[in-house]
Design an enzyme around this catalytic site. Structure first.
Site, PDB file in Angstrom:
ATOM      1  N   GLY A 195       0.834  -1.196   0.000  1.00  0.00           N
ATOM      2  CA  GLY A 195       0.000   0.000   0.000  1.00  0.00           C
ATOM      3  C   GLY A 195       0.863   1.237   0.000  1.00  0.00           C
ATOM      4  N   GLN A 235       2.624  10.026   1.396  1.00  0.00           N
ATOM      5  CA  GLN A 235       3.936   9.358   1.483  1.00  0.00           C
ATOM      6  C   GLN A 235       4.850   9.710   0.312  1.00  0.00           C
ATOM      7  OE1 GLN A 235       2.131   5.259   2.275  1.00  0.00           O
ATOM      8  NE2 GLN A 235       4.067   5.185   3.384  1.00  0.00           N
ATOM      9  N   CYS A 268       5.569  -0.125   7.220  1.00  0.00           N
ATOM     10  CA  CYS A 268       5.193   1.074   6.479  1.00  0.00           C
ATOM     11  C   CYS A 268       6.408   1.524   5.685  1.00  0.00           C
ATOM     12  CB  CYS A 268       4.764   2.163   7.456  1.00  0.00           C
ATOM     13  SG  CYS A 268       4.273   3.702   6.651  1.00  0.00           S
ATOM     14  N   LEU A 269       6.199   1.868   4.420  1.00  0.00           N
ATOM     15  CA  LEU A 269       7.332   2.288   3.583  1.00  0.00           C
ATOM     16  C   LEU A 269       7.957   3.587   4.106  1.00  0.00           C
ATOM     17  CD1 LEU A 269       5.910   1.436   0.043  1.00  0.00           C
ATOM     18  CD2 LEU A 269       7.573   0.134   1.392  1.00  0.00           C
ATOM     19  N   HIS A 321      -4.782   1.112   7.457  1.00  0.00           N
ATOM     20  CA  HIS A 321      -3.441   1.707   7.532  1.00  0.00           C
ATOM     21  C   HIS A 321      -3.300   2.844   6.507  1.00  0.00           C
ATOM     22  CE1 HIS A 321       1.130   1.295   7.875  1.00  0.00           C
ATOM     23  NE2 HIS A 321       0.972   2.051   6.801  1.00  0.00           N
ATOM     24  N   GLU A 322      -3.694   2.577   5.261  1.00  0.00           N
ATOM     25  CA  GLU A 322      -3.548   3.598   4.214  1.00  0.00           C
ATOM     26  C   GLU A 322      -4.482   4.783   4.460  1.00  0.00           C
ATOM     27  OE1 GLU A 322      -0.951   3.381   2.505  1.00  0.00           O
ATOM     28  OE2 GLU A 322      -0.619   1.306   3.081  1.00  0.00           O
ATOM     29  N   HIS A 344      -3.093   7.330   6.788  1.00  0.00           N
ATOM     30  CA  HIS A 344      -2.115   8.268   6.215  1.00  0.00           C
ATOM     31  C   HIS A 344      -2.801   9.556   5.729  1.00  0.00           C
ATOM     32  CE1 HIS A 344       1.755   6.252   6.263  1.00  0.00           C
ATOM     33  NE2 HIS A 344       1.257   5.146   5.742  1.00  0.00           N
TER      34      HIS A 344
HETATM   35 NI    NI Z   1       2.264   3.309   5.699  1.00  0.00          NI
END
Ligand code: NI
Length: 178
Positions: free
Chosen positions: A47, A52, A102-103, A144-145, A148
């Site tokens: 994701g 991000q 998480c990236l 989660h997304e 953000h």
């Molecule tokens: Ni994330």
């Protein structure tokens, strides 16, 4: 298409509330979505939300790979999906701990409480409505997304900081090796 630079925790763009997209079909939004999918696949991740990649708009992309989905018919594999201006509804007060990375927080993982089952709705770049009721991994990745877009990172959801660590160490001890 291009691989975009990912903002890491500490960058203020990750803590702000993202703005709605006024025209989901605009060429710059189509380009953003294509680049986000390429960036997610390259990472690789499951994701990626627009904040991000330093774009404070309410857009995210995700996928449910075959090896992450569950037995549940509401948690089957899903190809790359974009949600623009999404809404989500938690369908249960029940929370389950799900391991997440998480990236924007590379190298770390944690167990995060998430609603087991949710409903979501959004549109894609052609204005098509995407709405689903989902569970398990699929429900976790969308929560989660979505977070953000509201400037929330997973450590802000944690209730047990002992379940937070470097992926490498967690894997080593989970396997029972010294
Ligand atoms: Ni994330």
């Amino acid at each position: 298409m291009a691989i975009l630079k990912i903002a890491r925790m500490g960058h203020p763009v990750l803590l702000q509330r993202a703005e709605p997209v006024s025209d989901p079909g605009a060429p710059e939004i189509r380009r953003l979505v294509a680049d986000m999918i390429e960036t997610m696949e390259d990472a690789p991740g499951v994701g990626l939300a627009a904040p991000q990649v330093h774009v404070p708009l309410r857009v995210f992309v995700f996928r449910v790979p075959g090896d992450r989905s569950g037995e549940d018919p509401e948690d089957t594999p899903v190809a790359n999906t974009v949600l623009i201006n999404p809404q989500i509804e938690l369908l249960t007060g029940e929370r389950v701990l799900r391991w997440e990375g998480c990236l924007s927080i590379p190298g770390l993982r944690a167990a995060v409480p998430r609603a087991r089952r949710i409903y979501y709705r959004g549109v894609d770049c052609d204005g098509r409505v995407i709405q689903r009721t989902v569970s398990g991994f699929h429900a976790g990745v969308v929560q989660h997304e979505y977070d953000h877009l509201d400037g929330i990172l997973y450590p802000m959801r944690m209730t047990d900081m002992r379940l937070f660590g470097f992926t490498e160490e967690l894997a080593r001890y989970a396997a029972g090796r010294p």
